[in-house]
Design a protein around this motif. Sequence first.
Motif, PDB file in Angstrom:
ATOM      1  N   THR A  51     -13.027  65.688  23.070  1.00  6.79           N
ATOM      2  CA  THR A  51     -13.532  64.425  22.071  1.00  6.79           C
ATOM      3  C   THR A  51     -13.455  63.198  22.954  1.00  6.79           C
ATOM      4  O   THR A  51     -14.300  62.487  22.380  1.00  6.79           O
ATOM      5  CB  THR A  51     -11.927  64.528  21.165  1.00  6.79           C
ATOM      6  N   ARG A  52     -12.531  63.137  24.038  1.00  6.70           N
ATOM      7  CA  ARG A  52     -12.820  62.022  24.916  1.00  6.70           C
ATOM      8  C   ARG A  52     -14.052  61.945  25.596  1.00  6.70           C
ATOM      9  O   ARG A  52     -14.686  61.132  25.610  1.00  6.70           O
ATOM     10  CB  ARG A  52     -11.603  62.045  26.002  1.00  6.70           C
ATOM     11  N   SER A  53     -14.612  63.191  25.846  1.00  7.57           N
ATOM     12  CA  SER A  53     -15.754  63.168  26.622  1.00  7.57           C
ATOM     13  C   SER A  53     -17.019  62.685  25.645  1.00  7.57           C
ATOM     14  O   SER A  53     -17.857  62.107  26.249  1.00  7.57           O
ATOM     15  CB  SER A  53     -16.256  64.611  27.303  1.00  7.57           C
ATOM     16  N   ALA A  54     -16.777  62.950  24.432  1.00  5.49           N
ATOM     17  CA  ALA A  54     -17.967  62.720  23.444  1.00  5.49           C
ATOM     18  C   ALA A  54     -17.755  60.824  23.349  1.00  5.49           C
ATOM     19  O   ALA A  54     -19.158  60.467  23.097  1.00  5.49           O
ATOM     20  CB  ALA A  54     -17.864  63.267  22.283  1.00  5.49           C
ATOM     21  N   ALA A  66     -23.862  54.253  33.306  1.00  2.00           N
ATOM     22  CA  ALA A  66     -24.143  55.245  34.094  1.00  2.00           C
ATOM     23  C   ALA A  66     -22.941  56.268  33.318  1.00  2.00           C
ATOM     24  O   ALA A  66     -23.221  57.307  32.803  1.00  2.00           O
ATOM     25  CB  ALA A  66     -23.958  55.433  35.501  1.00  2.00           C
ATOM     26  N   LYS A  67     -21.801  55.669  33.316  1.00  3.31           N
ATOM     27  CA  LYS A  67     -20.428  56.653  33.025  1.00  3.31           C
ATOM     28  C   LYS A  67     -19.374  55.594  32.398  1.00  3.31           C
ATOM     29  O   LYS A  67     -19.414  54.578  32.563  1.00  3.31           O
ATOM     30  CB  LYS A  67     -19.803  57.237  34.074  1.00  3.31           C
ATOM     31  N   ALA A  68     -18.802  55.907  31.224  1.00  5.47           N
ATOM     32  CA  ALA A  68     -17.549  55.342  30.644  1.00  5.47           C
ATOM     33  C   ALA A  68     -16.272  56.303  30.948  1.00  5.47           C
ATOM     34  O   ALA A  68     -16.280  57.379  30.812  1.00  5.47           O
ATOM     35  CB  ALA A  68     -17.795  55.256  29.332  1.00  5.47           C
ATOM     36  N   ILE A  69     -15.270  55.542  31.209  1.00  4.60           N
ATOM     37  CA  ILE A  69     -14.012  56.068  31.465  1.00  4.60           C
ATOM     38  C   ILE A  69     -13.150  55.733  30.370  1.00  4.60           C
ATOM     39  O   ILE A  69     -12.821  54.377  30.180  1.00  4.60           O
ATOM     40  CB  ILE A  69     -13.333  55.769  32.695  1.00  4.60           C
ATOM     41  N   CYS A  70     -12.247  56.360  29.682  1.00  2.00           N
ATOM     42  CA  CYS A  70     -11.455  55.880  28.529  1.00  2.00           C
ATOM     43  C   CYS A  70      -9.999  55.955  28.866  1.00  2.00           C
ATOM     44  O   CYS A  70      -9.485  56.778  29.718  1.00  2.00           O
ATOM     45  CB  CYS A  70     -11.614  56.616  27.413  1.00  2.00           C
ATOM     46  N   PHE A  71      -9.169  54.990  28.478  1.00  2.00           N
ATOM     47  CA  PHE A  71      -7.636  54.655  28.677  1.00  2.00           C
ATOM     48  C   PHE A  71      -7.030  54.372  27.463  1.00  2.00           C
ATOM     49  O   PHE A  71      -7.460  54.207  26.573  1.00  2.00           O
ATOM     50  CB  PHE A  71      -7.632  53.507  29.682  1.00  2.00           C
ATOM     51  N   GLY A  72      -5.718  54.720  27.721  1.00  3.51           N
ATOM     52  CA  GLY A  72      -4.783  54.600  26.493  1.00  3.51           C
ATOM     53  C   GLY A  72      -4.639  53.004  25.829  1.00  3.51           C
ATOM     54  O   GLY A  72      -4.313  52.969  24.889  1.00  3.51           O
ATOM     55  N   SER A  73      -5.002  52.117  26.628  1.00  7.39           N
ATOM     56  CA  SER A  73      -5.283  50.590  26.032  1.00  7.39           C
ATOM     57  C   SER A  73      -6.243  50.013  26.880  1.00  7.39           C
ATOM     58  O   SER A  73      -6.391  50.331  28.102  1.00  7.39           O
ATOM     59  CB  SER A  73      -3.723  49.895  26.042  1.00  7.39           C
TER      60      SER A  73
END
Length: 379
Positions: A51-54, A66-73
């Motif tokens: 889910t996070r990868s999508a 190029a890339k996104a990186i997700c975090f808790g806030s």
Amino acid sequence: MKFGTKVIHAGIKPDPATGAIMTPIYQTSTYAQESPGKHKGFEYARTKNPTRSALEANLAALENGAKAICFGSGLAAINAMLQTLNPGDEIIATNDLYGGTYRLFTKIFGRFNIKTHFISMDQPNDIESYINEQTKLIWIETPTNPMLNIIDIEAVCAIAQQHGIRTCVDNTFASPYLQTPIDLGADVVMHSATKYLGGHSDVVHGALVCKDETFAQELFFLQNAAGAVPGPQDCFLLLRGIKTLHLRVQRACDNARTIANFLKEHPKVDQVYYPGFESHKGHAIAKRQMRDFGGMVSFSLKEDTFEAAARVLGSTHYFTCAESLGGVESLIGHPASMTHASIPREERLKVGLTDSLIRLSIGIEDIDDLVTDLKQALG
């Protein structure tokens, strides 16, 4: 692919197992491996989750990165960005920015001998006098919070590139619908995705989008090593919210334009801060680097006291007194005692953040109701 198509389709495919159109919530902490080290690309959910990868693929496409990186806030995202620095390094940051960012820079990373110079970036060339061998990051927030100043992203990034300094733009107020900083030369874009990207005030989330895949890998390492990751349901909610981003933000922009003009003519209002006014010092830059002027409006009262502001905040019906912004509902806040309380008063006053300053996050309600609500609250 145009933006309205990107928000719905970029990085998102029907679930291969079932054909589900909506990305499933992969609510799992671990994954079965055929044998040690042989798996389907997923080992442990802190490291990677479908889910996070999508979501990360979608965000990268929206910001043309190029890339996104997700975090808790959002603050977790900023924290990861600052963890790429070393003791002795220096940051140049705008002097009008979110109070939580100021607190993180000064109270947390200041303890590790990472110094931040908070300066006005109205004139990009003024940055030059603060640059030295220790300068490793320029932090841009535009439009700024809460004074809605506009910083020339392209000009600041050009200066940074001349000196080999990385730039990061907090794009929370604008969202990728209104501006894409990587296209203007930024190395990294930060979002408190809690705000416009989520859009429904039901999730806390943050993201970094990188122009360069090599630096993105450094941030992926920090994401996994420090573990400040979002859960799969949060990622699902964000994917859901993004699908209507362009519709919501445009409606908020249209409403904000009307409200700014109403406030400008009100006898109890002193100053209105809105980059859509031709008289705004950053209007020409905003017109050039943004697609519209945003859904945020700040204003101060002629009676410049906390008590006067409190009376207005306590009298609205449709504008809810609350922190945060960017949701479908309209919010009203008092930065000096709420979102920016961690900034010393003398520093707030330097940028014009007075005791009577009120910040509006304009939602998507009927504009006549919103104007009527402010009219009676000010009255």
